[in-house]
Motif scaffolding. Structure first.
Motif, PDB file in Angstrom:
ATOM      1  N   ILE A  34       0.154   4.145   2.125  1.00 25.59           N
ATOM      2  CA  ILE A  34       0.045   4.850   3.395  1.00 25.59           C
ATOM      3  C   ILE A  34      -0.963   5.978   3.227  1.00 25.59           C
ATOM      4  O   ILE A  34      -0.844   6.806   2.324  1.00 25.59           O
ATOM      5  N   ASN A  35      -1.969   5.981   4.129  1.00 22.60           N
ATOM      6  CA  ASN A  35      -3.013   7.013   4.053  1.00 22.60           C
ATOM      7  C   ASN A  35      -3.595   7.128   2.641  1.00 22.60           C
ATOM      8  O   ASN A  35      -3.792   8.222   2.111  1.00 22.60           O
ATOM      9  N   ASP A  36      -3.836   5.946   2.046  1.00 24.72           N
ATOM     10  CA  ASP A  36      -4.430   5.835   0.707  1.00 24.72           C
ATOM     11  C   ASP A  36      -3.520   6.359  -0.406  1.00 24.72           C
ATOM     12  O   ASP A  36      -3.965   6.537  -1.541  1.00 24.72           O
ATOM     13  N   VAL A  37      -2.254   6.627  -0.083  1.00 25.83           N
ATOM     14  CA  VAL A  37      -1.289   7.077  -1.095  1.00 25.83           C
ATOM     15  C   VAL A  37      -0.416   5.892  -1.503  1.00 25.83           C
ATOM     16  O   VAL A  37       0.214   5.252  -0.656  1.00 25.83           O
ATOM     17  N   GLU A  38      -0.376   5.594  -2.795  1.00 25.10           N
ATOM     18  CA  GLU A  38       0.440   4.489  -3.285  1.00 25.10           C
ATOM     19  C   GLU A  38       1.898   4.932  -3.399  1.00 25.10           C
ATOM     20  O   GLU A  38       2.201   5.971  -3.982  1.00 25.10           O
ATOM     21  N   ILE A  39       2.784   4.157  -2.800  1.00 22.43           N
ATOM     22  CA  ILE A  39       4.212   4.471  -2.803  1.00 22.43           C
ATOM     23  C   ILE A  39       4.969   3.295  -3.399  1.00 22.43           C
ATOM     24  O   ILE A  39       4.721   2.138  -3.038  1.00 22.43           O
ATOM     25  N   ASN A  40       5.871   3.583  -4.311  1.00 29.61           N
ATOM     26  CA  ASN A  40       6.686   2.537  -4.935  1.00 29.61           C
ATOM     27  C   ASN A  40       8.116   2.588  -4.411  1.00 29.61           C
ATOM     28  O   ASN A  40       8.606   3.642  -3.998  1.00 29.61           O
ATOM     29  N   LYS A  41       8.766   1.434  -4.426  1.00 29.81           N
ATOM     30  CA  LYS A  41      10.156   1.350  -3.990  1.00 29.81           C
ATOM     31  C   LYS A  41      11.003   2.382  -4.737  1.00 29.81           C
ATOM     32  O   LYS A  41      10.856   2.574  -5.940  1.00 29.81           O
ATOM     33  N   ASP A  42      11.878   3.052  -3.996  1.00 28.17           N
ATOM     34  CA  ASP A  42      12.812   4.074  -4.496  1.00 28.17           C
ATOM     35  C   ASP A  42      12.156   5.427  -4.768  1.00 28.17           C
ATOM     36  O   ASP A  42      12.848   6.374  -5.182  1.00 28.17           O
ATOM     37  N   ASP A  43      10.842   5.549  -4.528  1.00 26.20           N
ATOM     38  CA  ASP A  43      10.220   6.878  -4.601  1.00 26.20           C
ATOM     39  C   ASP A  43      10.842   7.795  -3.558  1.00 26.20           C
ATOM     40  O   ASP A  43      11.274   7.347  -2.491  1.00 26.20           O
ATOM     41  N   ILE A  44      10.884   9.086  -3.862  1.00 26.35           N
ATOM     42  CA  ILE A  44      11.328  10.067  -2.871  1.00 26.35           C
ATOM     43  C   ILE A  44      10.108  10.450  -2.036  1.00 26.35           C
ATOM     44  O   ILE A  44       9.040  10.744  -2.575  1.00 26.35           O
ATOM     45  N   ILE A  45      10.252  10.420  -0.726  1.00 27.63           N
ATOM     46  CA  ILE A  45       9.117  10.703   0.149  1.00 27.63           C
ATOM     47  C   ILE A  45       9.464  11.814   1.137  1.00 27.63           C
ATOM     48  O   ILE A  45      10.600  11.940   1.590  1.00 27.63           O
ATOM     49  N   GLY A  46       8.477  12.635   1.447  1.00 27.60           N
ATOM     50  CA  GLY A  46       8.638  13.716   2.406  1.00 27.60           C
ATOM     51  C   GLY A  46       7.779  13.469   3.633  1.00 27.60           C
ATOM     52  O   GLY A  46       6.588  13.159   3.508  1.00 27.60           O
ATOM     53  N   LEU A  47       8.375  13.590   4.810  1.00 29.87           N
ATOM     54  CA  LEU A  47       7.675  13.335   6.061  1.00 29.87           C
ATOM     55  C   LEU A  47       7.513  14.622   6.859  1.00 29.87           C
ATOM     56  O   LEU A  47       8.463  15.394   7.014  1.00 29.87           O
ATOM     57  N   ASN A  48       6.315  14.833   7.368  1.00 30.60           N
ATOM     58  CA  ASN A  48       6.003  15.958   8.243  1.00 30.60           C
ATOM     59  C   ASN A  48       5.808  15.410   9.645  1.00 30.60           C
ATOM     60  O   ASN A  48       4.793  14.769   9.937  1.00 30.60           O
ATOM     61  N   ASP A  49       6.802  15.613  10.500  1.00 33.87           N
ATOM     62  CA  ASP A  49       6.771  15.062  11.855  1.00 33.87           C
ATOM     63  C   ASP A  49       6.397  13.578  11.857  1.00 33.87           C
ATOM     64  O   ASP A  49       5.585  13.116  12.656  1.00 33.87           O
ATOM     65  N   GLY A  50       6.986  12.839  10.927  1.00 32.08           N
ATOM     66  CA  GLY A  50       6.824  11.392  10.895  1.00 32.08           C
ATOM     67  C   GLY A  50       5.762  10.882   9.955  1.00 32.08           C
ATOM     68  O   GLY A  50       5.718   9.686   9.656  1.00 32.08           O
ATOM     69  N   ASP A  51       4.868  11.746   9.486  1.00 34.78           N
ATOM     70  CA  ASP A  51       3.809  11.329   8.567  1.00 34.78           C
ATOM     71  C   ASP A  51       4.221  11.612   7.124  1.00 34.78           C
ATOM     72  O   ASP A  51       4.690  12.712   6.805  1.00 34.78           O
ATOM     73  N   ILE A  52       4.033  10.633   6.243  1.00 35.79           N
ATOM     74  CA  ILE A  52       4.362  10.821   4.836  1.00 35.79           C
ATOM     75  C   ILE A  52       3.292  11.705   4.199  1.00 35.79           C
ATOM     76  O   ILE A  52       2.111  11.367   4.181  1.00 35.79           O
ATOM     77  N   VAL A  53       3.730  12.855   3.665  1.00 42.90           N
ATOM     78  CA  VAL A  53       2.774  13.809   3.099  1.00 42.90           C
ATOM     79  C   VAL A  53       3.046  14.116   1.629  1.00 42.90           C
ATOM     80  O   VAL A  53       2.175  14.642   0.934  1.00 42.90           O
ATOM     81  N   THR A  54       4.238  13.818   1.142  1.00 46.29           N
ATOM     82  CA  THR A  54       4.557  14.068  -0.260  1.00 46.29           C
ATOM     83  C   THR A  54       5.349  12.901  -0.825  1.00 46.29           C
ATOM     84  O   THR A  54       6.179  12.299  -0.122  1.00 46.29           O
ATOM     85  N   VAL A  55       5.103  12.596  -2.105  1.00 44.29           N
ATOM     86  CA  VAL A  55       5.790  11.503  -2.791  1.00 44.29           C
ATOM     87  C   VAL A  55       6.113  11.964  -4.206  1.00 44.29           C
ATOM     88  O   VAL A  55       5.308  12.643  -4.852  1.00 44.29           O
ATOM     89  N   GLY A  56       7.284  11.607  -4.699  1.00 43.29           N
ATOM     90  CA  GLY A  56       7.658  11.986  -6.061  1.00 43.29           C
ATOM     91  C   GLY A  56       8.909  11.281  -6.510  1.00 43.29           C
ATOM     92  O   GLY A  56       9.380  10.337  -5.863  1.00 43.29           O
ATOM     93  N   ASN A  57       9.485  11.756  -7.606  1.00 41.32           N
ATOM     94  CA  ASN A  57      10.681  11.138  -8.178  1.00 41.32           C
ATOM     95  C   ASN A  57      11.904  12.048  -8.114  1.00 41.32           C
ATOM     96  O   ASN A  57      13.003  11.624  -8.451  1.00 41.32           O
ATOM     97  N   ASN A  58      11.697  13.304  -7.695  1.00 42.90           N
ATOM     98  CA  ASN A  58      12.787  14.272  -7.672  1.00 42.90           C
ATOM     99  C   ASN A  58      12.957  14.828  -6.263  1.00 42.90           C
ATOM    100  O   ASN A  58      11.999  15.283  -5.642  1.00 42.90           O
TER     101      ASN A  58
END
Length: 542
Positions: free
Chosen positions: A452-476
């Motif tokens: 999404i938006n050139d950001v690679e996301i893997n299953k079970d990653d923790i993701i942060g959404l800003n008004d519906g847009d994924i802006v942060t990804v991590g494991n914690n």
């Protein structure tokens, strides 16, 4: 063998096969959600809407093609869930219009009905987007119109239309960048193809035996969270549908008005849907039978039910319940804590729903009927519920307004902007403006691998959404939440509210709040128990 016509029996069979096809493949459609968040429910919503349509068809004792199509339209209208379900209900509505007065369906009639379906659905959406179910429906209709000029074999005709529809579906990523980046086709369009394929199987199948009910299908949850009363004046919740060609909903409502309360009478297209709390269900049913055939009759003894349920809130006295108020509020929410927040803000009726569980048009209509305000204000609190709420508004005879709140913080902000001293128009204007003054962050997990938006996301990653847009990804969870707050907060903000979900402890939420206070020193930080599923945190920034 060449098939040139579809009769009423075959049309019923095709609808049922279409519903079975979508039910069987709904998880495939759900998995096509653009964002990898755990609330992809397009297939489920379309399937539940489709089941409602088929239920109406199965309860219809008629061999008239137009009435069968109309039953599908009516059933899908009342059972529509989510934006995809509402759009599907509008496709069926247009399809029924196109088959009005048709006795035998040939390829030209199908083409006309497909065109009517597409036109109706496009008109129902304020800002139609290409690359969606609307595009697939329109392109199929155009191909059907072209083919009908020379093709009379319905089997060949439908095969060609479906093949073309799949080609269009596969091009939807080229029409919408978000689909291309996610590597998926449009979910609603895929659902429509499953419906068409199922209908085709119903056409060619030699099995003419009675098709089993969809009893194995996932049943929608009971979404009502109405205020309960220890002193129930009218004991029987009575619901039914009248199939009638000479009935008038307004006249029938007047006829039964003296028999109870919580009366909902909605009419249109030779159908009247009735809901009433009464002590004399037999009398109400006798009056209804004078207008036509009754189906979907349901009578519940509310006093008996009440004795077997635990009261969750203080009883409202009968006199207070009967008093008409100037305003009533309805909100859609999940999580005990969030429901309590809304009740503290004077919400009259909370419909349990939100992510993964969108209430139907009928659920929202029932809520509208239960509240006592002259003006009813609905807060959907989810972008996928706004269309169903708007459809319920159009079906209700009350003065209903829908505030387009897409998140829980927006709904809370809208309620805080309400002023009972102002008139309805001023309040709607102020509440609508208020939803733009709050920013919403959400912390959840990815349900599949994607980009999404050139950001690679893997299953079970923790993701942060800003008004519906994924802006942060991590494991914690905590680290992603802190990164998200950094994205949300600017120098103009003064308050951060952390609403923690059912999978987060109070201690974890307080620990996060402390770290956020250190990061955003100019902001006050509040912690509120929400109890919402799937989303670890909902973060409001004002």
């Amino acid at each position: 063998m060449k098939t040139e016509y579809i009769d009423s029996k075959l049309l019923r069979k095709m609808f049922i096969f279409a519903a079975k096809s979508l039910e069987k493949n709904k998880k495939t459609v759900d998995a096509l959600n653009v964002f990898p968040v755990p609330d992809g429910d397009t297939g489920t919503n379309m399937s539940l809407t489709m089941q409602s349509a088929v239920k109406q068809i199965k309860n219809l004792d008629s061999d008239d093609i137009a009435q069968i199509a109309s039953a599908a339209s009516k059933g899908s209208l009342m059972g529509a869930r989510g934006n995809s379900g509402v759009i599907l209900s509008q496709l069926f509505r247009g399809f029924a219009k196109g088959l009005n007065d048709v006795k035998k369906i040939d390829t030209k009639a199908i083409a006309k009905a497909f065109k009517s379906a597409s036109d109706t659905a496009y008109k129902a959406v304020m800002k139609p987007t290409e690359g969606t179910i609307l595009t697939v429906a329109r392109e199929c209709a155009e191909k059907a119109s072209e083919l009908s000029e020379h093709e009379t074999d319905i089997k060949v005709f439908l095969e060609t239309v479906i093949d073309y529809g799949e080609t269009v579906l596969n091009k939807t990523p080229d029409m919408l960048e978000v689909l291309k980046q996610a590597g998926v086709v449009d979910a609603g369009g895929k659902g429509l193809i499953f419906i068409l394929k199922g209908a085709y199987l119903g056409l060619v199948s030699e099995d003419d035996s009675v098709i089993e009910d969809l009893d194995h299908a996932e049943e929608p949850a009971n979404l009502s969270d109405a205020h309960e009363q220890e002193d129930i004046k009218f004991g029987y919740c009575t619901e039914f549908i009248i199939n009638t060609t000479n009935g008038n909903a307004d006249e029938f409502r007047n006829q039964i008005s003296g028999y109870g309360d919580s009366i909902l009478v909605v009419g249109g297209d030779d159908i009247i849907k009735v809901h009433i709390h009464t002590n004399e269900p037999g009398e109400v049913i006798n009056k209804a039978m004078a207008l036509g055939e009754l189906i979907d009759i349901k009578i519940d003894n509310m006093r008996y039910q009440h004795k077997n349920r635990i009261l969750e809130e203080e009883t409202v006295t009968e006199n207070e319940e009967e008093n008409i108020k100037e305003y009533s509020f309805i909100a859609v929410a999940m999580g005990d804590g969030i429901k309590n927040v809304f009740k503290d803000l004077n919400i009259d009726y909370v419909i349990a729903g939100g992510q993964t569980m969108n209430p139907s048009t009928e659920d929202i209509l029932n809520a509208i009927n239960e509240v006592k305000g002259r003006n009813v204000i609905i807060l959907p609190n989810n972008s996928n519920i706004i269309l169903a709420a708007t459809q319920a508004k159009e079906l209700s005879d009350k003065n209903v307004e829908v505030i387009p709140a897409k998140t829980i913080p927006q709904g809370i902000s809208a309620m805080l902007a309400f002023d009972e001293e102002l008139d309805i128009n001023e309040n709607v204007d102020n509440m609508t403006k208020a939803i733009s003054s709050v920013k919403t962050g959400q912390i959840t997990f990815a349900v599949r691998d994607t980009v999404i938006n050139d950001v690679e996301i893997n299953k079970d990653d923790i993701i942060g959404l800003n008004d519906g847009d994924i802006v942060t990804v991590g494991n914690n969870i905590k680290d992603v939440a802190i990164d998200l707050v950094k994205e949300l907060v600017d120098e103009d903000n003064y308050l951060i509210t952390i609403i923690y979900g059912e999978d987060i402890s109070e201690g974890e939420a307080n620990e996060l709040a402390e770290e956020i206070e250190n990061e955003a020193e100019d902001c006050d930080v509040e912690v509120v128990y929400g109890g919402q599923p799937l989303y670890y945190y909902i973060i409001s920034v004002e």
